[in-house]
Design an enzyme around this catalytic site. Structure first.
Site, mmCIF file in Angstrom:
data_model
loop_
_atom_site.group_PDB
_atom_site.id
_atom_site.type_symbol
_atom_site.label_atom_id
_atom_site.label_comp_id
_atom_site.label_asym_id
_atom_site.label_seq_id
_atom_site.Cartn_x
_atom_site.Cartn_y
_atom_site.Cartn_z
ATOM 1 N N LYS A 53 -44.435 -65.411 23.826
ATOM 2 C CA LYS A 53 -44.145 -65.555 25.260
ATOM 3 C C LYS A 53 -43.107 -64.528 25.690
ATOM 4 O O LYS A 53 -43.247 -63.891 26.741
ATOM 5 C CB LYS A 53 -43.647 -66.981 25.549
ATOM 6 N N GLN A 97 -39.322 -75.044 24.961
ATOM 7 C CA GLN A 97 -40.418 -75.069 23.990
ATOM 8 C C GLN A 97 -40.504 -76.428 23.298
ATOM 9 O O GLN A 97 -39.506 -76.930 22.787
ATOM 10 C CB GLN A 97 -40.217 -73.949 22.951
ATOM 11 N N ASP A 120 -43.818 -74.311 33.425
ATOM 12 C CA ASP A 120 -44.757 -74.952 32.503
ATOM 13 C C ASP A 120 -45.475 -76.118 33.190
ATOM 14 O O ASP A 120 -46.416 -76.679 32.622
ATOM 15 C CB ASP A 120 -43.996 -75.484 31.278
#
Ligand code: NAD
Length: 282
Positions: A53, A97, A120
């Site tokens: 990412k 994460q 996200d």
């Protein structure tokens, strides 16, 4: 004939387009979007995902703001970092994460991310907007699936879509997004009885069960569009939840693993970050 959906090329196109827009913003506003990633602990798979990412963030010309915290980081320490990034005007997106080390309340920490920076799409606030059918940042993987179906011209309105899997990360938001597009949606999960009888109804079948090779020809209506979200490392390389060989000549459209949905998730993260940046511009 089964058409394979090329997620790699589509994702590269999206990433190039995002990079162009970022370069434009840097020229005009002298500002680049800042995307913050937080990695807690030393889970090797998470480290690989975050590294990929961050590379994509840099390649898009965005500011890569990264924080690593030790596995024994306390809840208040992670919360304080999220709060600091939430208040930082140079950060337009925050990604925590998952999974977090045992003992940390992921849901509560995710919910500290402001909805405007939730690139996200996983906060309760973002899920609420999606449930209502209101605008908002969508979870990246289901957003990538929808993008691929749109790129192939798959008609969703009135289609019967079956989603296998009802996780907060993929299945549930996927079902809500398909419903928002006026598909008739059925959600199957591990307690579903007689799965093939349900999946065979699907014009569009999205499989996110996390069970390698779960879906074969007996689960699929001839000509259906089949999207395989699953990723499994096996001795024969990466495999999905779908036994893709069986579907050759049976499905109408099929996403391969690798090279289908996987590359789209990062592309959607960058696209969401650009949206968050543009919406936060004075
Ligand atoms: P999860 O384990 O959180 O959820 C799995 C879901 O599948 C659950 O709802 C469960 O009820 C259902 N399920 C399990 N066994 C089943 C069965 N036998 N029949 C029907 N339903 C069953 O997993 P997740 O986070 O939603 O991820 C699913 C898969 O997608 C995994 O393989 C994961 O690695 C992959 N994934 C890929 C991407 C990507 O970028 N391509 C992103 C996220 C997840």
């Amino acid at each position: 004939m089964t058409t394979l959906i090329d997620g790699t090329t589509t994702a590269l196109r999206i990433r190039a387009r995002v990079a162009e827009k970022v370069a434009h913003s840097v020229r005009i506003h002298k500002r680049a979007p800042g995307l913050a990633t937080i990695l807690v602990g030393d889970d090797p798979a998470s480290a690989v995902y975050v590294a990929a990412k961050r590379q994509a963030i840099r390649e898009a010309g965005m500011r890569d703001v990264h924080h690593t915290l030790p596995a024994e980081a306390s809840y208040p320490a992670v919360a304080a970092l999220i709060d600091q990034l939430a208040d930082d005007p140079d950060v337009c997106g925050i990604l925590l994460q998952l999974p977090l080390p045992k003992g940390l309340d992921s849901a509560a920490l995710i919910d500290r991310i402001p909805v405007t920076k939730d690139v996200d799409g996983l906060t309760t606030a973002s899920a609420g907007l999606l449930a209502r059918g209101a605008d908002g940042l969508r979870p990246c993987t289901p957003a990538g699936v929808l993008w691929l179906l749109d790129a192939e011209g798959v008609e969703l309105r009135g289609a019967h879509a079956v989603v296998v899997g009802h996780s907060e990360l993929v299945g549930r938001p996927m079902a809500r997004m398909l419903l928002q597009r006026d598909a008739t949606v059925t959600v199957a999960h591990k307690h579903t009885v007689n799965l093939p009888s349900i999946t065979r109804l699907a014009d569009v079948l999205v499989v996110a069960a996390g069970v390698c090779g779960l879906i074969g020809a007996e689960h699929v209506k001839p000509g259906a569009a089949v999207v395989d979200v699953g990723i499994h490392r096996t001795d024969h390389g990466l495999r999905g939840d779908v036994r893709s060989r069986e579907l050759q000549g049976h499905a109408g459209l099929l996403t391969p693993v690798p090279g289908g949905v996987g590359p789209m998730t990062i592309a959607m993260l960058l696209a969401n970050t650009l949206v968050a940046f543009e919406q936060g511009q004075p």
